[in-house]
Design an enzyme around this catalytic site. Structure first.
Site, PDB file in Angstrom:
ATOM      1  N   HIS A  34       0.835  -1.285   0.180  1.00 60.18           N
ATOM      2  CA  HIS A  34       0.090  -0.082   0.046  1.00 60.18           C
ATOM      3  C   HIS A  34       0.821   1.151  -0.067  1.00 60.18           C
ATOM      4  O   HIS A  34       2.200   1.066  -0.201  1.00 60.18           O
ATOM      5  CB  HIS A  34      -0.874   0.079   1.180  1.00 60.18           C
ATOM      6  CG  HIS A  34      -0.247  -0.389   2.603  1.00 60.18           C
ATOM      7  ND1 HIS A  34       0.568   0.685   3.085  1.00 60.18           N
ATOM      8  CD2 HIS A  34      -0.123  -1.327   3.235  1.00 60.18           C
ATOM      9  CE1 HIS A  34       1.258   0.098   4.088  1.00 60.18           C
ATOM     10  NE2 HIS A  34       0.660  -1.078   4.381  1.00 60.18           N
ATOM     11  N   GLY A  36       1.823   3.178   2.252  1.00 56.39           N
ATOM     12  CA  GLY A  36       2.971   3.108   3.159  1.00 56.39           C
ATOM     13  C   GLY A  36       4.040   2.539   2.741  1.00 56.39           C
ATOM     14  O   GLY A  36       5.168   3.112   2.996  1.00 56.39           O
ATOM     15  N   HIS A  37       4.248   1.361   2.137  1.00 63.02           N
ATOM     16  CA  HIS A  37       5.255   0.689   1.532  1.00 63.02           C
ATOM     17  C   HIS A  37       5.832   1.674   0.236  1.00 63.02           C
ATOM     18  O   HIS A  37       7.066   1.713   0.220  1.00 63.02           O
ATOM     19  CB  HIS A  37       4.947  -0.561   0.928  1.00 63.02           C
ATOM     20  CG  HIS A  37       4.297  -1.681   1.914  1.00 63.02           C
ATOM     21  ND1 HIS A  37       2.933  -2.197   1.835  1.00 63.02           N
ATOM     22  CD2 HIS A  37       4.953  -2.392   2.958  1.00 63.02           C
ATOM     23  CE1 HIS A  37       2.689  -2.887   3.016  1.00 63.02           C
ATOM     24  NE2 HIS A  37       3.985  -3.293   3.397  1.00 63.02           N
ATOM     25  N   GLN A  61       8.121 -15.125  12.211  1.00 61.16           N
ATOM     26  CA  GLN A  61       7.722 -13.959  13.091  1.00 61.16           C
ATOM     27  C   GLN A  61       6.433 -14.315  13.534  1.00 61.16           C
ATOM     28  O   GLN A  61       5.660 -13.274  13.993  1.00 61.16           O
ATOM     29  CB  GLN A  61       8.173 -12.688  12.400  1.00 61.16           C
ATOM     30  CG  GLN A  61       7.298 -12.531  11.266  1.00 61.16           C
ATOM     31  CD  GLN A  61       8.010 -11.116  10.485  1.00 61.16           C
ATOM     32  OE1 GLN A  61       8.862 -11.273   9.876  1.00 61.16           O
ATOM     33  NE2 GLN A  61       7.264 -10.260  10.390  1.00 61.16           N
ATOM     34  N   GLY A 147       9.329   1.418   8.408  1.00 57.03           N
ATOM     35  CA  GLY A 147       8.407   2.315   8.681  1.00 57.03           C
ATOM     36  C   GLY A 147       8.388   2.776  10.274  1.00 57.03           C
ATOM     37  O   GLY A 147       8.325   1.651  10.961  1.00 57.03           O
ATOM     38  N   GLN A 153       9.942  -2.275  16.098  1.00 56.05           N
ATOM     39  CA  GLN A 153      10.666  -2.956  14.977  1.00 56.05           C
ATOM     40  C   GLN A 153      11.847  -2.028  14.506  1.00 56.05           C
ATOM     41  O   GLN A 153      13.008  -2.673  14.507  1.00 56.05           O
ATOM     42  CB  GLN A 153       9.867  -3.378  13.938  1.00 56.05           C
ATOM     43  CG  GLN A 153      10.544  -3.971  12.827  1.00 56.05           C
ATOM     44  CD  GLN A 153       9.616  -4.528  11.571  1.00 56.05           C
ATOM     45  OE1 GLN A 153       9.266  -5.615  11.682  1.00 56.05           O
ATOM     46  NE2 GLN A 153       9.589  -3.694  10.675  1.00 56.05           N
ATOM     47  N   SER A 186      -1.461  -3.680   5.526  1.00 55.68           N
ATOM     48  CA  SER A 186      -1.863  -4.674   4.871  1.00 55.68           C
ATOM     49  C   SER A 186      -3.052  -5.512   5.884  1.00 55.68           C
ATOM     50  O   SER A 186      -4.269  -5.945   5.087  1.00 55.68           O
ATOM     51  CB  SER A 186      -0.805  -5.939   4.802  1.00 55.68           C
ATOM     52  OG  SER A 186       0.230  -5.339   4.121  1.00 55.68           O
TER      53      SER A 186
HETATM   54  P1  AMP Z   1       4.968  -5.156   6.181  1.00 57.29           P
HETATM   55  O1  AMP Z   1       4.971  -5.459   4.951  1.00 57.29           O
HETATM   56  O2  AMP Z   1       3.786  -5.066   7.125  1.00 57.29           O
HETATM   57  O3  AMP Z   1       5.911  -6.051   6.965  1.00 57.29           O
HETATM   58  O4  AMP Z   1       5.726  -3.714   6.278  1.00 57.29           O
HETATM   59  C1  AMP Z   1       6.991  -3.497   5.577  1.00 57.29           C
HETATM   60  C2  AMP Z   1       7.404  -2.279   5.953  1.00 57.29           C
HETATM   61  O5  AMP Z   1       6.539  -1.331   5.558  1.00 57.29           O
HETATM   62  C3  AMP Z   1       7.958  -2.017   7.286  1.00 57.29           C
HETATM   63  O6  AMP Z   1       9.208  -1.194   7.547  1.00 57.29           O
HETATM   64  C4  AMP Z   1       6.671  -1.307   7.727  1.00 57.29           C
HETATM   65  O7  AMP Z   1       6.873  -0.397   9.091  1.00 57.29           O
HETATM   66  C5  AMP Z   1       6.432  -0.218   6.799  1.00 57.29           C
HETATM   67  N1  AMP Z   1       5.094   0.227   6.745  1.00 57.29           N
HETATM   68  C6  AMP Z   1       3.773  -0.618   6.820  1.00 57.29           C
HETATM   69  N2  AMP Z   1       2.833   0.271   7.090  1.00 57.29           N
HETATM   70  C7  AMP Z   1       3.242   1.706   7.033  1.00 57.29           C
HETATM   71  C8  AMP Z   1       2.651   3.044   6.769  1.00 57.29           C
HETATM   72  N3  AMP Z   1       1.330   3.003   7.199  1.00 57.29           N
HETATM   73  N4  AMP Z   1       3.441   4.072   6.635  1.00 57.29           N
HETATM   74  C9  AMP Z   1       4.727   3.732   6.561  1.00 57.29           C
HETATM   75  N5  AMP Z   1       5.544   2.458   6.714  1.00 57.29           N
HETATM   76  C10 AMP Z   1       4.745   1.623   7.070  1.00 57.29           C
END
Ligand code: AMP
Length: 293
Positions: A34, A36-37, A61, A147, A153, A186
């Site tokens: 999304h 954020g990524h 994890q 993020g 984390q 997600s």
């Molecule tokens: P994930 O796929 O959930 O493991 O997240 C992968 C990376 O994207 C991690 O570093 C998360 O912290 C970052 N991330 C997930 N959601 C957001 C968000 N809303 N804003 C910024 N970074 C995000």
């Protein structure tokens, strides 16, 4: 954009680029991408010559009763988002590539990983630290982007990189939110419309505490109370805690250093996390504390 599945192919692509002196950025993800990524990938693309995005739903994890089997996936959409945001290499390893038969070496984080999510998800940060250490070793990035949404984390990974002398700069990118404040995740895909509305009360609580803090409130208990009062949409709050942003230990009393207000809560059966950082300006901090830098 190149799409690769094996470690050997990824190394073969990166080796000559590194030899040319190209700066390599890395964005590890679990997919179902999304904005954020997207923000992480865009920042890497802006600061590096090459941006590697990995999509790997890391089994180590997830706890036994967690959502590993149902974790949402949409590879085609993910590929498009990577392309649009400036990724140059998409790495899609299989579980057997990352954890071959006989695998038995782990990275065990210390105290930083024992509070908040660490308390409720035993083994989670061990799984995160292990896979991120392995991915760092495979990609050998100059910069890696994470993020703030997953604040604990970022602290655990930064510590690990320092403790293991991994030559990578860990960059933390601010949380991307929907218009009503809900942090993109997600796992928001699990929420129906009504749950989605209730989920927004978590960030609304955090942002209210942030506003109170910005208006001068420094009492920890009042800040937590202001947040909790708005979090009416959660079915249960696993934790809502103020922690020292460096040690991740619970913080009480007047806020005289950077703290994180962190929440984990269930909306229906979906577990969501979010946080805000409260950073006292040097002048204000001086009013409540006899310490100076
Ligand atoms: P994930 O796929 O959930 O493991 O997240 C992968 C990376 O994207 C991690 O570093 C998360 O912290 C970052 N991330 C997930 N959601 C957001 C968000 N809303 N804003 C910024 N970074 C995000």
């Amino acid at each position: 954009m190149r799409v690769v599945r094996s470690i050997a192919d990824l190394r073969a692509i990166l080796r000559p680029l590194r030899a040319e002196g190209k700066r390599v950025g890395f964005v590890p993800t679990m997919g179902f991408l999304h904005e954020g990524h997207g923000a992480l990938i865009r920042q890497s693309a802006a600061r590096c010559d090459v941006t590697v995005v990995s999509i790997f739903v890391n089994p180590t994890q997830f706890g036994p009763s967690e959502d590993l089997a149902n974790y949402p996936r949409d590879l085609e959409r993910d590929q498009n988002l990577c392309l649009e945001t400036g990724a140059t290499v998409l790495f899609l390893p299989e579980v057997a590539e990352i954890y071959p038969t006989g695998f038995q070496t782990h990275v065990e984080p210390g105290r930083l990983a024992q509070t908040l999510c660490g308390r409720y998800r035993p083994g989670h940060f061990r799984g995160v630290a292990t896979v991120v250490a392995k991915l760092f070793s495979i990609v050998q990035p100059d910069l890696a982007f994470f993020g703030q949404k997953d604040f604990q984390q970022t602290v655990v990974i930064r510590r690990m990189a320092r403790d293991l002398n991994l030559p990578v700069d860990v960059v933390v990118v601010p949380t991307v939110r929907e218009a009503d404040g809900l942090a993109l995740s997600s796992r928001n895909a699990y929420l129906d419309e009504e749950a989605r509305r209730r989920a927004a009360t978590l960030s609304q609580g955090l942002l209210a505490a942030q506003a109170a803090f910005d208006a001068g409130e420094r009492q920890s208990s009042k800040l937590v109370k202001a947040a909790r009062a708005l979090m009416t949409g959660a079915d249960s709050i696993q934790y809502l805690e103020l922690v020292d942003a460096q040690t991740m230990e619970p913080f009480k009393g007047p806020v005289d250093r950077t703290v994180a207000l962190c929440v984990a809560a269930y909306v229906g059966s979906t577990r969501l996390i979010d946080n805000v950082l409260l950073v006292p300006s040097p002048n204000l901090a001086g009013q409540n504390s006899s310490q100076s830098a």
